[in-house]
Design an enzyme around this catalytic site. Sequence first.
Site, PDB file in Angstrom:
ATOM      1  N   LYS A 183     -16.459  33.537 -20.742  1.00 29.21           N
ATOM      2  CA  LYS A 183     -17.628  32.668 -21.806  1.00 29.21           C
ATOM      3  C   LYS A 183     -19.534  32.818 -20.998  1.00 29.21           C
ATOM      4  O   LYS A 183     -19.730  31.630 -20.486  1.00 29.21           O
ATOM      5  CB  LYS A 183     -17.486  31.836 -23.060  1.00 29.21           C
ATOM      6  CG  LYS A 183     -16.581  31.555 -24.253  1.00 29.21           C
ATOM      7  CD  LYS A 183     -16.809  31.253 -24.753  1.00 29.21           C
ATOM      8  CE  LYS A 183     -15.982  31.291 -25.974  1.00 29.21           C
ATOM      9  NZ  LYS A 183     -15.646  30.684 -26.819  1.00 29.21           N
ATOM     10  N   ILE A 184     -20.014  33.455 -21.368  1.00 29.69           N
ATOM     11  CA  ILE A 184     -21.711  32.771 -21.404  1.00 29.69           C
ATOM     12  C   ILE A 184     -22.417  31.949 -21.669  1.00 29.69           C
ATOM     13  O   ILE A 184     -22.443  32.118 -23.344  1.00 29.69           O
ATOM     14  CB  ILE A 184     -22.502  34.352 -21.408  1.00 29.69           C
ATOM     15  CG1 ILE A 184     -21.261  35.885 -20.714  1.00 29.69           C
ATOM     16  CG2 ILE A 184     -23.502  34.494 -20.164  1.00 29.69           C
ATOM     17  CD1 ILE A 184     -21.026  35.330 -19.136  1.00 29.69           C
ATOM     18  N   MET A 185     -22.191  30.847 -21.025  1.00 30.24           N
ATOM     19  CA  MET A 185     -23.437  29.704 -21.762  1.00 30.24           C
ATOM     20  C   MET A 185     -24.006  29.925 -22.403  1.00 30.24           C
ATOM     21  O   MET A 185     -25.379  30.356 -21.239  1.00 30.24           O
ATOM     22  CB  MET A 185     -22.958  28.827 -20.723  1.00 30.24           C
ATOM     23  CG  MET A 185     -21.170  27.810 -20.693  1.00 30.24           C
ATOM     24  SD  MET A 185     -20.479  27.892 -22.059  1.00 30.24           S
ATOM     25  CE  MET A 185     -18.373  28.091 -21.392  1.00 30.24           C
TER      26      MET A 185
ATOM     27  N   ASP B 288     -30.130  26.747 -26.376  1.00 27.91           N
ATOM     28  CA  ASP B 288     -29.604  26.457 -24.975  1.00 27.91           C
ATOM     29  C   ASP B 288     -30.290  26.807 -23.917  1.00 27.91           C
ATOM     30  O   ASP B 288     -30.067  26.740 -22.520  1.00 27.91           O
ATOM     31  CB  ASP B 288     -27.924  26.110 -24.488  1.00 27.91           C
ATOM     32  CG  ASP B 288     -27.224  24.701 -25.544  1.00 27.91           C
ATOM     33  OD1 ASP B 288     -28.398  23.872 -25.980  1.00 27.91           O
ATOM     34  OD2 ASP B 288     -26.245  24.296 -25.718  1.00 27.91           O
TER      35      ASP B 288
ATOM     36  N   ARG C 126     -11.397  12.681 -44.131  1.00 30.50           N
ATOM     37  CA  ARG C 126      -9.869  12.118 -43.483  1.00 30.50           C
ATOM     38  C   ARG C 126      -9.333  13.671 -44.549  1.00 30.50           C
ATOM     39  O   ARG C 126      -8.378  13.703 -45.440  1.00 30.50           O
ATOM     40  CB  ARG C 126      -8.978  11.066 -44.315  1.00 30.50           C
ATOM     41  CG  ARG C 126      -8.085  10.801 -43.112  1.00 30.50           C
ATOM     42  CD  ARG C 126      -6.956  11.353 -43.963  1.00 30.50           C
ATOM     43  NE  ARG C 126      -5.098  11.081 -43.334  1.00 30.50           N
ATOM     44  CZ  ARG C 126      -4.324  11.422 -43.092  1.00 30.50           C
ATOM     45  NH1 ARG C 126      -4.475  13.297 -43.288  1.00 30.50           N
ATOM     46  NH2 ARG C 126      -3.257  11.134 -42.302  1.00 30.50           N
TER      47      ARG C 126
ATOM     48  N   PHE D 203     -24.799  31.146 -25.323  1.00 32.33           N
ATOM     49  CA  PHE D 203     -24.673  32.721 -26.258  1.00 32.33           C
ATOM     50  C   PHE D 203     -23.908  32.535 -27.202  1.00 32.33           C
ATOM     51  O   PHE D 203     -22.992  31.652 -27.006  1.00 32.33           O
ATOM     52  CB  PHE D 203     -24.228  34.180 -25.376  1.00 32.33           C
ATOM     53  CG  PHE D 203     -25.907  34.279 -24.509  1.00 32.33           C
ATOM     54  CD1 PHE D 203     -26.820  35.302 -25.206  1.00 32.33           C
ATOM     55  CD2 PHE D 203     -26.089  34.066 -23.301  1.00 32.33           C
ATOM     56  CE1 PHE D 203     -27.554  35.279 -24.492  1.00 32.33           C
ATOM     57  CE2 PHE D 203     -27.262  34.209 -22.561  1.00 32.33           C
ATOM     58  CZ  PHE D 203     -28.239  35.308 -22.891  1.00 32.33           C
TER      59      PHE D 203
ATOM     60  N   ARG E 262     -34.429  29.328 -33.071  1.00 35.97           N
ATOM     61  CA  ARG E 262     -34.923  28.402 -32.159  1.00 35.97           C
ATOM     62  C   ARG E 262     -35.241  28.395 -30.910  1.00 35.97           C
ATOM     63  O   ARG E 262     -36.223  28.563 -30.280  1.00 35.97           O
ATOM     64  CB  ARG E 262     -33.926  26.812 -32.599  1.00 35.97           C
ATOM     65  CG  ARG E 262     -33.094  25.803 -33.409  1.00 35.97           C
ATOM     66  CD  ARG E 262     -32.719  25.634 -33.767  1.00 35.97           C
ATOM     67  NE  ARG E 262     -30.750  25.450 -33.027  1.00 35.97           N
ATOM     68  CZ  ARG E 262     -30.062  25.796 -33.136  1.00 35.97           C
ATOM     69  NH1 ARG E 262     -29.571  24.137 -32.963  1.00 35.97           N
ATOM     70  NH2 ARG E 262     -28.711  25.963 -32.656  1.00 35.97           N
TER      71      ARG E 262
ATOM     72  N   HIS F 215     -20.467  22.836 -26.529  1.00 37.56           N
ATOM     73  CA  HIS F 215     -21.568  22.609 -27.691  1.00 37.56           C
ATOM     74  C   HIS F 215     -22.879  22.233 -26.755  1.00 37.56           C
ATOM     75  O   HIS F 215     -23.402  22.792 -26.100  1.00 37.56           O
ATOM     76  CB  HIS F 215     -21.488  21.120 -28.476  1.00 37.56           C
ATOM     77  CG  HIS F 215     -22.024  20.234 -29.319  1.00 37.56           C
ATOM     78  ND1 HIS F 215     -23.215  21.218 -30.121  1.00 37.56           N
ATOM     79  CD2 HIS F 215     -21.631  19.620 -30.141  1.00 37.56           C
ATOM     80  CE1 HIS F 215     -23.762  20.000 -30.816  1.00 37.56           C
ATOM     81  NE2 HIS F 215     -23.000  18.711 -31.118  1.00 37.56           N
TER      82      HIS F 215
ATOM     83  N   ARG G 133     -30.881  14.819 -30.949  1.00 35.97           N
ATOM     84  CA  ARG G 133     -29.973  15.223 -31.392  1.00 35.97           C
ATOM     85  C   ARG G 133     -30.272  13.105 -32.205  1.00 35.97           C
ATOM     86  O   ARG G 133     -29.710  13.577 -33.502  1.00 35.97           O
ATOM     87  CB  ARG G 133     -29.318  15.187 -31.466  1.00 35.97           C
ATOM     88  CG  ARG G 133     -27.800  15.866 -32.162  1.00 35.97           C
ATOM     89  CD  ARG G 133     -28.523  16.544 -33.520  1.00 35.97           C
ATOM     90  NE  ARG G 133     -28.741  18.026 -33.289  1.00 35.97           N
ATOM     91  CZ  ARG G 133     -28.154  18.871 -33.182  1.00 35.97           C
ATOM     92  NH1 ARG G 133     -27.157  19.494 -33.753  1.00 35.97           N
ATOM     93  NH2 ARG G 133     -28.896  20.340 -32.695  1.00 35.97           N
TER      94      ARG G 133
ATOM     95  N   HIS H  74     -23.746  31.637 -31.341  1.00 39.50           N
ATOM     96  CA  HIS H  74     -22.871  30.027 -32.587  1.00 39.50           C
ATOM     97  C   HIS H  74     -22.449  31.063 -33.757  1.00 39.50           C
ATOM     98  O   HIS H  74     -21.939  31.675 -34.405  1.00 39.50           O
ATOM     99  CB  HIS H  74     -24.228  30.620 -33.030  1.00 39.50           C
ATOM    100  CG  HIS H  74     -25.128  28.595 -33.827  1.00 39.50           C
ATOM    101  ND1 HIS H  74     -24.796  28.883 -34.942  1.00 39.50           N
ATOM    102  CD2 HIS H  74     -25.168  27.888 -33.167  1.00 39.50           C
ATOM    103  CE1 HIS H  74     -25.090  27.752 -34.991  1.00 39.50           C
ATOM    104  NE2 HIS H  74     -25.188  26.769 -33.377  1.00 39.50           N
TER     105      HIS H  74
ATOM    106  N   HIS I 140     -28.958  19.750 -36.788  1.00 39.81           N
ATOM    107  CA  HIS I 140     -28.213  20.857 -37.690  1.00 39.81           C
ATOM    108  C   HIS I 140     -27.556  20.895 -37.838  1.00 39.81           C
ATOM    109  O   HIS I 140     -25.793  21.649 -37.594  1.00 39.81           O
ATOM    110  CB  HIS I 140     -27.912  21.808 -35.525  1.00 39.81           C
ATOM    111  CG  HIS I 140     -28.289  23.074 -35.499  1.00 39.81           C
ATOM    112  ND1 HIS I 140     -27.274  24.040 -35.308  1.00 39.81           N
ATOM    113  CD2 HIS I 140     -29.037  23.761 -36.128  1.00 39.81           C
ATOM    114  CE1 HIS I 140     -28.033  24.809 -35.650  1.00 39.81           C
ATOM    115  NE2 HIS I 140     -28.844  25.121 -36.270  1.00 39.81           N
TER     116      HIS I 140
END
Length: 374
Positions: free
Chosen positions: A252-254, A309, A353, A256, A267, A219, A334, A258, A184
């Site tokens: 936060k609703i995991m 996810d 850097r 959801f 996907r 993530h 991944r 991006h 990704h």
Amino acid sequence: MNQTNTQGLDGVIAGETAIASVGKGHGLKYRGYDIYDLAKGASYEEVAYLLHFGKLPYKVNYQFYISTLKDKRLICEGLRHILEQIPATAHPMDVLKTGISFLGCVEPEKSDFSNQNECIERILAALPAILMYWYHYANHGHQISLDSNQKTIAAYFLEKLHRCEPNLEHVEALNSSLILYAEHEFNASTFASRVTASTLSDIYSAITTGIGVLGGPLHGGANEAAMDLITSYNTPEEAKEGIVKKLEANDKIMGFGHRVYKKCDPRNVVIKEIAKALSVGHKEEKLYYISEAIEKTMWDEKKLFPNLDFYSASAYHYMGIPTSFFTPIFVISRVAGWAAHVKEQRANNRLIRPNASYTGPEEKSFTPLSERGE
Ligand code: ACO
């Protein structure tokens, strides 16, 4: 560039890549191939080959690649001994990090990187074996055999997890999921792996960097958090009510939203279809309907869509995979993308850097400790 734009490097082009394009026309392509076609028609190993060598394998390359990966699964006694020391309470992500770190000690990459492909194949092949050996030992005291005739990583993983011939529908579903998760572009873990590679560090360090970064709930860790959320409701109605309350509380609703996709995650179409198919006739079929209720509520309330996810969670659950393995499966997949990016970074390397905009105090004069008082 002002402060708002640089926060989280949102929208910043941080380099070039020929490996994947994300979000162009809301799609996702690996080296020009649409993710939908790959997830429906390829094996994860074909995709790993595509990512690493830049083109799809011919049959002969494919057979050789598959048998190489199969030969590289077994892990040495030293590593098995290390895994036996890790308690069942450890998170499997830490187990993978430790396992790869140990492999780097006993099978190091050469300083000129001339064995990078061999090391990458070794890491790809060993990850499921590391996880499964630790899991059965830590939880049941069994030193399982890591040998198997299964050709693909998906089939091997499920065989070793359940310790029986895997269900073919589950193998196909897991294979597609591994493809969806494989790459990704400059997501956080891949970018971090590239930073490690840019210092000319070794491949094992770059991969353990990726594992560490992937684990966070913003993530890869989101698929495990999504499962906890879905199973916390008993009915779709309860889910709707619960989500509204969480949004009111600014939770936060995991699973959801991006950073790059703004309307949908391409996907999601594939993984949702898979989750639905696996749910039919399952004793926990309701989890799929609860997931749909959460999806609808998130759209109605916030115009937020599920990312990969979200439906991965119920899909894995239906395959009998423990929740704490959801993010490790993301790693097993991944790692193909991380390794491709390490190779790409090395092929045209310059140390990554960036600079920071300083926001601290103005110049101050130094007072020695003895003169600073109590
Ligand atoms: N639930 C509720 N609100 C959300 C969500 C969410 N999942 N995602 C974004 N929002 C809201 C934020 O609260 C914010 O609202 P505000 O402007 O009113 O304050 C707005 O949308 C923007 O959110 P940010 O967090 O600033 O968006 P960012 O681009 O930084 O974050 C991220 C993207 C991290 C994925 C975010 O959507 C999120 O935290 N999602 C949940 C975790 C998750 O699912 N991660 C998996 C990512 S995909 C993957 O790894 C395969």
